[in-house]
Design a protein around this motif. Sequence first.
Motif, PDB file in Angstrom:
ATOM      1  N   SER A  64       7.296   4.991   2.635  1.00 13.31           N
ATOM      2  CA  SER A  64       7.808   6.213   3.233  1.00 13.31           C
ATOM      3  C   SER A  64       9.131   6.002   3.373  1.00 13.31           C
ATOM      4  N   SER A  75       7.391   9.953  -0.077  1.00 13.76           N
ATOM      5  CA  SER A  75       6.193   8.709   0.216  1.00 13.76           C
ATOM      6  C   SER A  75       5.609   8.478  -1.306  1.00 13.76           C
ATOM      7  N   ARG A 111      -9.900   6.891   0.182  1.00 15.70           N
ATOM      8  CA  ARG A 111      -8.350   7.150  -0.195  1.00 15.70           C
ATOM      9  C   ARG A 111      -7.746   7.988   0.699  1.00 15.70           C
ATOM     10  N   GLN A 113      -4.875   7.355   3.361  1.00 17.91           N
ATOM     11  CA  GLN A 113      -3.484   7.722   3.221  1.00 17.91           C
ATOM     12  C   GLN A 113      -2.955   8.515   4.329  1.00 17.91           C
ATOM     13  N   TYR A 162       0.931  -1.183   0.053  1.00 19.19           N
ATOM     14  CA  TYR A 162       0.038  -0.025  -0.135  1.00 19.19           C
ATOM     15  C   TYR A 162       0.865   1.430  -0.041  1.00 19.19           C
ATOM     16  N   ALA A 163       2.032   1.328   0.727  1.00 16.91           N
ATOM     17  CA  ALA A 163       2.776   2.518   0.876  1.00 16.91           C
ATOM     18  C   ALA A 163       4.243   2.155   1.138  1.00 16.91           C
ATOM     19  N   MET A 172      -2.206   6.135   7.218  1.00 20.11           N
ATOM     20  CA  MET A 172      -1.067   5.374   7.029  1.00 20.11           C
ATOM     21  C   MET A 172       0.248   6.260   7.055  1.00 20.11           C
ATOM     22  N   SER A 173       0.036   7.589   6.903  1.00 21.88           N
ATOM     23  CA  SER A 173       1.289   8.475   7.046  1.00 21.88           C
ATOM     24  C   SER A 173       1.453   8.818   8.553  1.00 21.88           C
ATOM     25  N   PHE A 228       2.059   6.119  -2.609  1.00 23.77           N
ATOM     26  CA  PHE A 228       1.033   5.183  -1.998  1.00 23.77           C
ATOM     27  C   PHE A 228       0.215   4.454  -3.350  1.00 23.77           C
ATOM     28  N   ASP A 229      -0.091   3.242  -3.063  1.00 23.08           N
ATOM     29  CA  ASP A 229      -0.986   2.642  -4.108  1.00 23.08           C
ATOM     30  C   ASP A 229      -2.385   2.240  -3.286  1.00 23.08           C
ATOM     31  N   LEU A 230      -3.387   2.953  -3.556  1.00 23.46           N
ATOM     32  CA  LEU A 230      -4.598   2.605  -2.747  1.00 23.46           C
ATOM     33  C   LEU A 230      -5.867   2.392  -3.589  1.00 23.46           C
ATOM     34  N   CYS A 284      -9.289   0.568   7.709  1.00 18.92           N
ATOM     35  CA  CYS A 284      -8.313   1.502   8.313  1.00 18.92           C
ATOM     36  C   CYS A 284      -8.124   1.383   9.739  1.00 18.92           C
TER      37      CYS A 284
END
Length: 199
Positions: free
Chosen positions: A8, A22, A34, A38, A5-6, A41-42, A24-26, A196
């Motif tokens: 960074s 970073s 999304r 994101q 997914y990510a 996740m960050s 991302f592939d969301l 998430c």
Amino acid sequence: MVRLYAISVYYKGDTQANLLKSAFDLQTFSFFQRSPVQEFMSFAAKTLVERTVPASRQSVKQDAYMCHVYVRADKLGAVLISDHEYPHRVGHTLLSKVLDDFSAKVPNDFWPAGNESTIDFKQLAVYLSKYQDPKEADALTKMQNDLDETKIILKNTIEAVLERGEKLDDMVIKSENLSLQSKAFYRTAKKTNSCCSFS
């Protein structure tokens, strides 16, 4: 299906981690999910880098995700967020490759004050795409022998990484890095234990 997914890259400062780049592939999330996904996740990646001792690695399970973290002795760190099926060894090998390439292309005097707009490292998105299939990393994994001697600490939740007395809920409420929409999404996700939920 195995999924990344990510990825960074951070510089771990004395008080906080500084995001340098970073990717991302969301695509597996709906359009409206999304942005908050994101952000979370960050948020999780930054928190994990800040709580990882330099010259160490850890993998943290968090609901449907695995967060692999590596902070080198020079305080350059990276986080890979994947599903549970993505092989841990391949994830950590990829983190080593990303950090080696990043430090070869971006001088270390740029790390403490750098950010996504000032750092040029387009390869991160290429890595995220290329290594969606862990078989692509087989040759890379064979070349990386030092992981055999490196102990990767596995934690069950981000809560296990936090300092004693810290709570993820409190960090989310106080965070200036999360929008009101993302905070509301976090509360809803936590109640429904969906995509998430990071707690």
